[in-house]
Design an enzyme around this catalytic site. Structure first.
Site, PDB file in Angstrom:
ATOM      1  N   SER A   1      -5.026  20.947   2.865  1.00 28.51           N
ATOM      2  CA  SER A   1      -4.091  21.896   2.066  1.00 28.51           C
ATOM      3  C   SER A   1      -2.984  21.154   1.339  1.00 28.51           C
ATOM      4  O   SER A   1      -1.974  21.208   1.713  1.00 28.51           O
ATOM      5  CB  SER A   1      -3.584  22.860   3.006  1.00 28.51           C
ATOM      6  OG  SER A   1      -2.654  23.510   2.541  1.00 28.51           O
TER       7      SER A   1
ATOM      8  N   ARG B   1       9.436  17.437 -10.138  1.00 25.42           N
ATOM      9  CA  ARG B   1       8.137  16.659 -10.249  1.00 25.42           C
ATOM     10  C   ARG B   1       8.023  16.676 -11.780  1.00 25.42           C
ATOM     11  O   ARG B   1       7.616  15.633 -12.203  1.00 25.42           O
ATOM     12  CB  ARG B   1       7.086  17.477  -9.556  1.00 25.42           C
ATOM     13  CG  ARG B   1       7.348  17.153  -7.983  1.00 25.42           C
ATOM     14  CD  ARG B   1       6.027  17.427  -7.113  1.00 25.42           C
ATOM     15  NE  ARG B   1       6.701  17.132  -5.735  1.00 25.42           N
ATOM     16  CZ  ARG B   1       6.250  17.881  -4.466  1.00 25.42           C
ATOM     17  NH1 ARG B   1       5.396  18.504  -4.871  1.00 25.42           N
ATOM     18  NH2 ARG B   1       6.858  17.609  -3.573  1.00 25.42           N
TER      19      ARG B   1
ATOM     20  N   LYS C   1      -1.612  23.739   9.765  1.00 28.82           N
ATOM     21  CA  LYS C   1      -1.495  22.843   8.556  1.00 28.82           C
ATOM     22  C   LYS C   1      -0.298  21.702   9.108  1.00 28.82           C
ATOM     23  O   LYS C   1       0.877  21.845   8.789  1.00 28.82           O
ATOM     24  CB  LYS C   1      -0.652  23.499   7.484  1.00 28.82           C
ATOM     25  CG  LYS C   1      -0.549  22.598   6.372  1.00 28.82           C
ATOM     26  CD  LYS C   1      -0.358  23.448   4.843  1.00 28.82           C
ATOM     27  CE  LYS C   1       0.348  22.334   3.895  1.00 28.82           C
ATOM     28  NZ  LYS C   1       0.111  23.080   2.410  1.00 28.82           N
TER      29      LYS C   1
ATOM     30  N   ARG D   1       0.872  17.430  -3.336  1.00 29.84           N
ATOM     31  CA  ARG D   1       0.929  16.278  -3.968  1.00 29.84           C
ATOM     32  C   ARG D   1      -0.436  15.306  -4.233  1.00 29.84           C
ATOM     33  O   ARG D   1      -0.903  14.987  -5.317  1.00 29.84           O
ATOM     34  CB  ARG D   1       1.839  15.223  -3.453  1.00 29.84           C
ATOM     35  CG  ARG D   1       3.439  15.707  -4.001  1.00 29.84           C
ATOM     36  CD  ARG D   1       4.428  15.070  -2.999  1.00 29.84           C
ATOM     37  NE  ARG D   1       4.361  15.646  -2.003  1.00 29.84           N
ATOM     38  CZ  ARG D   1       5.240  15.177  -0.866  1.00 29.84           C
ATOM     39  NH1 ARG D   1       6.029  14.229  -0.930  1.00 29.84           N
ATOM     40  NH2 ARG D   1       5.264  15.672   0.428  1.00 29.84           N
TER      41      ARG D   1
ATOM     42  N   SER E   1      -0.269  16.755   2.660  1.00 28.90           N
ATOM     43  CA  SER E   1      -0.442  15.268   2.570  1.00 28.90           C
ATOM     44  C   SER E   1       0.968  14.500   2.629  1.00 28.90           C
ATOM     45  O   SER E   1       1.016  13.365   3.000  1.00 28.90           O
ATOM     46  CB  SER E   1      -0.857  15.045   0.892  1.00 28.90           C
ATOM     47  OG  SER E   1      -0.008  15.587  -0.087  1.00 28.90           O
ATOM     48  N   GLY E   2       1.985  15.128   2.471  1.00 28.61           N
ATOM     49  CA  GLY E   2       3.177  14.723   3.243  1.00 28.61           C
ATOM     50  C   GLY E   2       3.851  13.276   2.386  1.00 28.61           C
ATOM     51  O   GLY E   2       4.620  12.809   3.093  1.00 28.61           O
ATOM     52  N   GLY E   3       3.361  13.058   1.236  1.00 28.10           N
ATOM     53  CA  GLY E   3       4.002  11.592   0.549  1.00 28.10           C
ATOM     54  C   GLY E   3       2.825  10.604   0.566  1.00 28.10           C
ATOM     55  O   GLY E   3       3.157   9.404   0.192  1.00 28.10           O
TER      56      GLY E   3
ATOM     57  N   GLU F   1       2.848  25.618   9.562  1.00 24.47           N
ATOM     58  CA  GLU F   1       2.828  24.315   9.051  1.00 24.47           C
ATOM     59  C   GLU F   1       3.919  23.502   9.870  1.00 24.47           C
ATOM     60  O   GLU F   1       5.427  23.488   9.380  1.00 24.47           O
ATOM     61  CB  GLU F   1       3.111  24.321   7.682  1.00 24.47           C
ATOM     62  CG  GLU F   1       3.326  23.034   6.935  1.00 24.47           C
ATOM     63  CD  GLU F   1       3.646  22.906   5.409  1.00 24.47           C
ATOM     64  OE1 GLU F   1       3.424  23.707   4.742  1.00 24.47           O
ATOM     65  OE2 GLU F   1       3.718  21.898   4.878  1.00 24.47           O
TER      66      GLU F   1
HETATM   67  P1  13P Z   1       2.077  17.935   0.400  1.00 26.11           P
HETATM   68  O1  13P Z   1       0.681  17.965   0.458  1.00 26.11           O
HETATM   69  O2  13P Z   1       2.580  17.294  -0.795  1.00 26.11           O
HETATM   70  O3  13P Z   1       2.911  17.202   1.459  1.00 26.11           O
HETATM   71  O4  13P Z   1       2.610  19.504   0.231  1.00 26.11           O
HETATM   72  C1  13P Z   1       2.110  20.423   1.099  1.00 26.11           C
HETATM   73  C2  13P Z   1       2.918  21.476   1.282  1.00 26.11           C
HETATM   74  O5  13P Z   1       2.491  22.601   1.304  1.00 26.11           O
HETATM   75  C3  13P Z   1       4.054  21.298   1.599  1.00 26.11           C
HETATM   76  O6  13P Z   1       4.711  22.317   2.413  1.00 26.11           O
END
Ligand code: 13P
Length: 345
Positions: free
Chosen positions: A290, A34, A220, A293, A262-264, A178
């Site tokens: 949580s 990143r 999560k 990105r 948020s996952g992208g 998660e």
């Molecule tokens: P993102 O919100 O960027 O998906 O990351 C969350 C996270 O903790 C990934 O394990």
């Protein structure tokens, strides 16, 4: 303090209404990618300085209840010479720690993955706890294709998530559980829904088998959303409705708080989706964020590794955290994206 008392205190703080969790636990490999994508050198000190910038942003503790750290940060000091876990506690923010050791191939599946890191976990947790960590995180991933996730991947990941959660609770550490259904691919939101429901059922089944106390976990999950490369993009309301439908079918009301990854998704999408779900309340659980990105993107791009940009970067982060805090109570509106906000200095 008894183990239960410790778990109670931590979950009470993590599920505070209008607050969320900052995921700042990118492994060195991930943060390096990143940083390098925007020309920042990934030195140990740059990683330290950046994470200090995030957590000391004005008003951060109003919106952020806990921060997930990577092991490197747990052992680093702020520019004031204070170890990060203590610095966070001084700010009124709980320190947490990513404890999984990443993904490996799950044998006898086609390119599916399982998360490793259970060996030696009790000993590592004891060490992290002595250093101040109150909660932990473990991520399992599920890729969507016509054939995946397979039942084998769903069951194996659920079992491992539950074993991790049970080990954490035995030590007075609140586990963030998660299960991430990945956004990558051309799948529709319907396909994501079809996959997310059995994934969560398997996770809660395994948590039950392993006697995990649901009152002391953070779930999560990913949102139910169309794939990044899908030609039919689901609307904000469709994402909110499908995600809530799946969560209501699978997550017992004993779970105090659900904090999405948020996952992208873009920062604005992640906020809008969370807000739309909370507007449909009352819900059985606290519903918050949580994000890594979606909270950090604009901040990192404003900072660019240069101290002269630090104040502007912090302002950007605080604004994003505020908007997500509003979304966590269903009080966000898209027009606020353009508003100037006033922050304590
Ligand atoms: P993102 O919100 O960027 O998906 O990351 C969350 C996270 O903790 C990934 O394990």
């Amino acid at each position: 303090m008894t183990i239960i008392k410790e778990l109670e205190e931590t979950i009470h703080k993590l599920s505070a209404k209008g607050k969320g969790i900052l995921a700042a636990d990118e492994s060195t490999g991930t943060i390096t990618k990143r940083f390098e994508a925007i020309g920042i050198e990934s030195s140990e000190d740059n990683r330290r300085a950046y994470r200090e910038l995030l957590v000391t942003s004005p008003d951060a503790s109003k919106y952020i209840a806990g921060v997930i750290l990577f092991e490197e940060t747990l052992n680093q000091k702020t520019s004031q010479g204070i170890l990060f876990p203590q610095a966070l506690k001084n700010l009124g923010i709980l320190p947490g720690i990513k404890v999984d050791k990443g993904l490996i191939h799950l044998a006898n599946t086609k390119d599916e993955q399982v998360t490793q890191g259970l060996d030696g976990l009790p000993e590592r947790l004891a060490e992290y706890k002595a250093k101040g960590a109150c909660f932990a995180k473990w991520r399992a991933v599920y890729a969507i294709s016509d054939q995946t996730p397979s039942e084998l991947a769903i069951e194996t990941n659920a079992e491992i998530l539950a074993r991790y959660a049970a080990i954490c609770q035995a030590q007075g550490i609140v586990p963030i559980v998660e299960p991430e259904v990945l956004i990558d691919g051309t799948h529709t939101i319907q396909r994501c829904e079809e996959v997310s429901e059995p994934v969560l059922h398997a996770v809660f089944n395994a948590l039950y088998r392993h006697k995990v106390k649901l009152e002391y976990i953070v779930l999560k999950p990913s949102m139910v959303i169309s794939g990044k490369a899908c030609s039919q993009k689901a609307s904000v309301d469709e994402v909110a409705a499908a995600t809530l439908r799946v969560l209501k079918r699978t997550v017992p009301g004993a779970v105090p708080t659900i904090n999405f990854l948020s996952g992208g998704q873009s920062s604005e999408q992640a906020t809008a989706h969370l807000d739309a779900m909370n507007k449909q309340g009352p819900l059985p659980w606290n519903l918050s964020f949580s994000y890594a990105r979606a909270l950090q993107d604009s901040c990192m791009k404003t900072w660019l590794g240069q101290s002269k940009n630090a104040a502007a970067a912090q302002k950007t982060f605080s604004k994003r955290a505020l908007l997500n805090s509003l979304a966590a109570t269903g009080k966000y509106a898209e027009a606020m994206e353009k508003d100037e906000i006033s922050l304590a200095s």
